[in-house]
Design a protein around this motif. Structure first.
Motif, PDB file in Angstrom:
ATOM      1  N   MET A  42       8.427  13.864  -3.536  1.00 29.03           N
ATOM      2  CA  MET A  42       7.180  13.327  -3.399  1.00 29.03           C
ATOM      3  C   MET A  42       6.591  12.088  -3.773  1.00 29.03           C
ATOM      4  O   MET A  42       5.616  12.004  -2.506  1.00 29.03           O
ATOM      5  CB  MET A  42       6.563  13.992  -4.383  1.00 29.03           C
ATOM      6  N   LEU A  43       7.507  11.689  -3.880  1.00 31.95           N
ATOM      7  CA  LEU A  43       6.808   9.554  -3.433  1.00 31.95           C
ATOM      8  C   LEU A  43       8.442   9.067  -2.634  1.00 31.95           C
ATOM      9  O   LEU A  43       6.640   8.430  -2.323  1.00 31.95           O
ATOM     10  CB  LEU A  43       8.182   9.289  -4.689  1.00 31.95           C
ATOM     11  N   SER A  44       8.603   9.821  -2.236  1.00 31.20           N
ATOM     12  CA  SER A  44       9.285   9.264  -0.595  1.00 31.20           C
ATOM     13  C   SER A  44       7.977   9.574   0.073  1.00 31.20           C
ATOM     14  O   SER A  44       8.715   8.834   1.229  1.00 31.20           O
ATOM     15  CB  SER A  44      10.347  10.166  -0.412  1.00 31.20           C
ATOM     16  N   GLU A  45       6.967  10.691   0.402  1.00 27.13           N
ATOM     17  CA  GLU A  45       6.380  11.093   0.550  1.00 27.13           C
ATOM     18  C   GLU A  45       5.580  10.432   0.821  1.00 27.13           C
ATOM     19  O   GLU A  45       4.263   9.420   1.774  1.00 27.13           O
ATOM     20  CB  GLU A  45       6.109  12.469   0.659  1.00 27.13           C
ATOM     21  N   MET A  46       5.328   9.754  -0.784  1.00 26.36           N
ATOM     22  CA  MET A  46       3.990   8.783  -1.046  1.00 26.36           C
ATOM     23  C   MET A  46       4.443   7.367  -0.641  1.00 26.36           C
ATOM     24  O   MET A  46       3.271   6.572   0.403  1.00 26.36           O
ATOM     25  CB  MET A  46       3.078   8.790  -1.876  1.00 26.36           C
ATOM     26  N   LEU A 106       0.750  -1.806   0.438  1.00 29.57           N
ATOM     27  CA  LEU A 106      -0.012   0.153  -0.161  1.00 29.57           C
ATOM     28  C   LEU A 106       0.807   1.337   0.079  1.00 29.57           C
ATOM     29  O   LEU A 106       2.075   1.231   0.404  1.00 29.57           O
ATOM     30  CB  LEU A 106      -1.086  -0.115   1.293  1.00 29.57           C
ATOM     31  N   ASP A 107       0.377   2.390  -0.116  1.00 29.39           N
ATOM     32  CA  ASP A 107       1.137   4.024  -0.037  1.00 29.39           C
ATOM     33  C   ASP A 107       1.153   4.032   1.318  1.00 29.39           C
ATOM     34  O   ASP A 107       0.433   3.550   2.211  1.00 29.39           O
ATOM     35  CB  ASP A 107       0.462   5.002  -1.030  1.00 29.39           C
ATOM     36  N   ASN A 108       1.081   5.150   1.673  1.00 31.79           N
ATOM     37  CA  ASN A 108       1.640   5.965   3.303  1.00 31.79           C
ATOM     38  C   ASN A 108      -0.075   5.906   3.889  1.00 31.79           C
ATOM     39  O   ASN A 108       0.100   6.273   4.722  1.00 31.79           O
ATOM     40  CB  ASN A 108       2.732   6.981   3.319  1.00 31.79           C
ATOM     41  N   THR A 109      -0.640   6.337   3.109  1.00 33.36           N
ATOM     42  CA  THR A 109      -1.776   6.392   3.390  1.00 33.36           C
ATOM     43  C   THR A 109      -3.250   5.531   3.444  1.00 33.36           C
ATOM     44  O   THR A 109      -3.922   5.396   3.602  1.00 33.36           O
ATOM     45  CB  THR A 109      -2.850   7.604   2.640  1.00 33.36           C
ATOM     46  N   GLY A 110      -2.243   4.319   2.894  1.00 31.36           N
ATOM     47  CA  GLY A 110      -3.128   2.852   3.118  1.00 31.36           C
ATOM     48  C   GLY A 110      -3.839   2.879   2.200  1.00 31.36           C
ATOM     49  O   GLY A 110      -5.000   1.798   1.525  1.00 31.36           O
ATOM     50  N   ARG A 111      -3.488   3.951   0.679  1.00 33.81           N
ATOM     51  CA  ARG A 111      -4.591   3.272  -0.613  1.00 33.81           C
ATOM     52  C   ARG A 111      -3.382   1.857  -1.969  1.00 33.81           C
ATOM     53  O   ARG A 111      -2.876   2.054  -0.711  1.00 33.81           O
ATOM     54  CB  ARG A 111      -3.870   4.427  -1.453  1.00 33.81           C
ATOM     55  N   ASP A 166      -9.592   4.630  -2.908  1.00 36.77           N
ATOM     56  CA  ASP A 166      -8.809   4.168  -2.699  1.00 36.77           C
ATOM     57  C   ASP A 166      -7.393   3.208  -3.036  1.00 36.77           C
ATOM     58  O   ASP A 166      -6.607   2.988  -2.735  1.00 36.77           O
ATOM     59  CB  ASP A 166      -8.775   2.762  -1.130  1.00 36.77           C
ATOM     60  N   VAL A 167      -7.579   4.096  -4.833  1.00 36.01           N
ATOM     61  CA  VAL A 167      -6.460   3.785  -5.355  1.00 36.01           C
ATOM     62  C   VAL A 167      -5.417   4.467  -5.716  1.00 36.01           C
ATOM     63  O   VAL A 167      -5.403   5.926  -5.490  1.00 36.01           O
ATOM     64  CB  VAL A 167      -6.962   2.611  -6.853  1.00 36.01           C
ATOM     65  N   THR A 168      -4.058   4.405  -5.730  1.00 37.10           N
ATOM     66  CA  THR A 168      -3.418   5.480  -6.202  1.00 37.10           C
ATOM     67  C   THR A 168      -2.680   4.008  -7.555  1.00 37.10           C
ATOM     68  O   THR A 168      -2.119   3.295  -7.596  1.00 37.10           O
ATOM     69  CB  THR A 168      -1.849   5.085  -5.552  1.00 37.10           C
ATOM     70  N   TRP A 169      -2.706   5.224  -8.635  1.00 33.50           N
ATOM     71  CA  TRP A 169      -2.807   4.231  -9.948  1.00 33.50           C
ATOM     72  C   TRP A 169      -0.996   5.045 -10.320  1.00 33.50           C
ATOM     73  O   TRP A 169      -0.392   6.168 -10.950  1.00 33.50           O
ATOM     74  CB  TRP A 169      -3.522   5.075 -11.261  1.00 33.50           C
ATOM     75  N   LEU A 170       0.112   3.882 -10.411  1.00 37.57           N
ATOM     76  CA  LEU A 170       1.045   4.424 -11.815  1.00 37.57           C
ATOM     77  C   LEU A 170       1.519   3.729 -12.967  1.00 37.57           C
ATOM     78  O   LEU A 170       1.358   2.883 -13.329  1.00 37.57           O
ATOM     79  CB  LEU A 170       2.523   4.031  -9.967  1.00 37.57           C
ATOM     80  N   LEU A 171       1.874   4.996 -13.440  1.00 32.52           N
ATOM     81  CA  LEU A 171       1.982   3.873 -14.881  1.00 32.52           C
ATOM     82  C   LEU A 171       3.547   4.957 -15.247  1.00 32.52           C
ATOM     83  O   LEU A 171       4.150   5.605 -15.323  1.00 32.52           O
ATOM     84  CB  LEU A 171       1.183   4.741 -15.574  1.00 32.52           C
ATOM     85  N   ASP A 172       4.544   3.510 -15.791  1.00 33.02           N
ATOM     86  CA  ASP A 172       5.630   3.645 -15.687  1.00 33.02           C
ATOM     87  C   ASP A 172       5.541   3.860 -17.545  1.00 33.02           C
ATOM     88  O   ASP A 172       5.744   3.504 -17.929  1.00 33.02           O
ATOM     89  CB  ASP A 172       6.323   2.247 -16.193  1.00 33.02           C
ATOM     90  N   PHE A 173       6.189   5.052 -18.425  1.00 32.71           N
ATOM     91  CA  PHE A 173       6.002   5.489 -19.926  1.00 32.71           C
ATOM     92  C   PHE A 173       7.431   5.710 -20.118  1.00 32.71           C
ATOM     93  O   PHE A 173       7.507   6.470 -21.231  1.00 32.71           O
ATOM     94  CB  PHE A 173       4.959   6.769 -20.150  1.00 32.71           C
ATOM     95  N   ARG A 174       8.322   4.978 -19.383  1.00 32.23           N
ATOM     96  CA  ARG A 174       9.575   5.151 -19.845  1.00 32.23           C
ATOM     97  C   ARG A 174       9.898   4.189 -20.707  1.00 32.23           C
ATOM     98  O   ARG A 174       9.755   2.688 -21.265  1.00 32.23           O
ATOM     99  CB  ARG A 174      10.604   4.326 -19.313  1.00 32.23           C
ATOM    100  N   GLY A 175      10.283   4.414 -22.417  1.00 28.29           N
ATOM    101  CA  GLY A 175      10.512   3.764 -23.544  1.00 28.29           C
ATOM    102  C   GLY A 175       8.924   3.493 -23.814  1.00 28.29           C
ATOM    103  O   GLY A 175       8.835   3.051 -24.874  1.00 28.29           O
ATOM    104  N   TRP A 176       8.072   4.451 -24.103  1.00 31.11           N
ATOM    105  CA  TRP A 176       6.618   4.358 -24.646  1.00 31.11           C
ATOM    106  C   TRP A 176       6.867   4.768 -26.139  1.00 31.11           C
ATOM    107  O   TRP A 176       7.491   6.044 -26.148  1.00 31.11           O
ATOM    108  CB  TRP A 176       5.580   5.371 -23.563  1.00 31.11           C
ATOM    109  N   ALA A 177       5.772   3.693 -26.917  1.00 29.55           N
ATOM    110  CA  ALA A 177       5.541   5.092 -28.195  1.00 29.55           C
ATOM    111  C   ALA A 177       4.624   4.491 -28.667  1.00 29.55           C
ATOM    112  O   ALA A 177       3.557   4.052 -28.156  1.00 29.55           O
ATOM    113  CB  ALA A 177       6.693   4.013 -29.410  1.00 29.55           C
ATOM    114  N   ILE A 178       3.893   5.382 -29.245  1.00 30.52           N
ATOM    115  CA  ILE A 178       2.570   5.603 -30.063  1.00 30.52           C
ATOM    116  C   ILE A 178       1.696   4.421 -30.214  1.00 30.52           C
ATOM    117  O   ILE A 178       0.615   4.249 -30.045  1.00 30.52           O
ATOM    118  CB  ILE A 178       2.603   6.270 -31.252  1.00 30.52           C
ATOM    119  N   SER A 179       3.229   3.790 -30.963  1.00 29.02           N
ATOM    120  CA  SER A 179       2.263   2.043 -31.432  1.00 29.02           C
ATOM    121  C   SER A 179       1.695   1.062 -29.842  1.00 29.02           C
ATOM    122  O   SER A 179       1.176  -0.217 -29.887  1.00 29.02           O
ATOM    123  CB  SER A 179       2.663   1.088 -31.808  1.00 29.02           C
TER     124      SER A 179
END
Length: 281
Positions: A227-231, A104-109, A148-161
């Protein structure tokens, strides 16, 4: 930075949160307006779901009832409650593209991880089916009507396709209309420059409330890291998001967790053909 940690507050010019007694009265009113639908779908139309829809519709019983009736109509067609882990095509590959974290994140989400840069091996229809399965698992295995959901999306290396616009549009529609009030924040991490033109189009499908929850962070920037360290507990957060968790994805463990969740929400594998939701214009 703490805006990501705080519980959602009322937007400007929007009604303030009702007191517990007022919320109970509104919940009863919505039940009365839904009539026999509550008998048709008792598991879905729980007090938790009704209150989540009330929150998402600014505490309006009329708007919440309308949204719930539209969702009931969709659920009759799509039958998300019947989708189980063993119904998912290319399970091992798809689970690496999107999964519910075991922390969970630091708020319990709860934390939903997506990696859109990993190109899907299945059709758009099957991608939507898996996305609905995840949302259903999050919604129906929760006793909390809060966002109650934190959504993390990693776009490193993303392409339009990597992400067809039609699939993105349908996913946004489903989140906003059939699972509203679940996402507390969506963090888009390390988006490449090419993503900017895609986002200009995609964000037009977002309503104002969901758009405010979208945040862009870059793990190579100190402010984002702080910010991420706080979360998060950085020992649990994946390295893709700047954390220190170097463990590889444990597919077998994840499969066991999802099957356990299926049992908890009373789902059973019927291998039902799920029709793609009609496109929205």
């Amino acid at each position: 930075m703490s805006f990501l940690l705080k519980n959602s507050t009322s937007e400007p010019n929007q009604p303030s949160s009702p007191s517990p007694d007022e919320l109970q009265d509104k919940t009863i009113q919505v039940r009365e307006l839904l009539g026999s639908l509550t008998d048709e779908m008792p598991a879905f139309l729980s007090d938790t779901t009704i209150r989540r829809f009330l929150r998402a519709r600014h505490w309006s019983t009329q708007q919440a009832t309308k949204a719930l009736k539209e969702t009931v109509k969709w659920r009759r067609q799509y039958r998300p409650e019947r989708i189980c882990w063993d119904d998912i095509a290319e399970k091992e590959w798809e689970a690496r593209r999107a999964y519910i974290a075991d922390y969970l994140d630091n708020t319990g989400r709860r934390v939903l991880i997506s990696k859109p840069a990993i190109k899907a091996k299945v059709s758009g229809k099957e991608q939507i089916k898996y996305f609905v399965y995840i949302l259903e698992s999050l919604a129906m295995n929760s006793a909390d009507e809060q966002e109650d959901v934190t959504w993390l999306l990693d776009f490193r290396g993303w392409a339009i396709s990597s992400t067809p616009l039609s699939t993105t549009r349908e996913s946004i529609h489903i989140v906003q209309n059939y699972y509203p009030g679940m996402m507390a924040v969506a963090i888009l991490s390390n988006t490449p420059r090419i993503f900017e033109s895609f986002w200009k189009i995609a964000k037009q499908f977002l309503d104002a409330k969901l758009n405010e929850k979208v945040k862009f962070l870059y793990t190579n920037k100190l402010e984002s890291h702080n910010m991420l360290s706080e979360m998060f507990d950085m020992d649990k957060l994946e390295t893709a998001f700047g954390g220190r968790n170097t463990h590889s994805f444990d597919f077998d463990n994840y499969a066991d967790r999802m099957r356990t969740g299926d049992l908890a929400r009373g789902a059973s594998s019927l291998q039902t053909d799920i029709n793609m939701v009609p496109e929205h214009h």
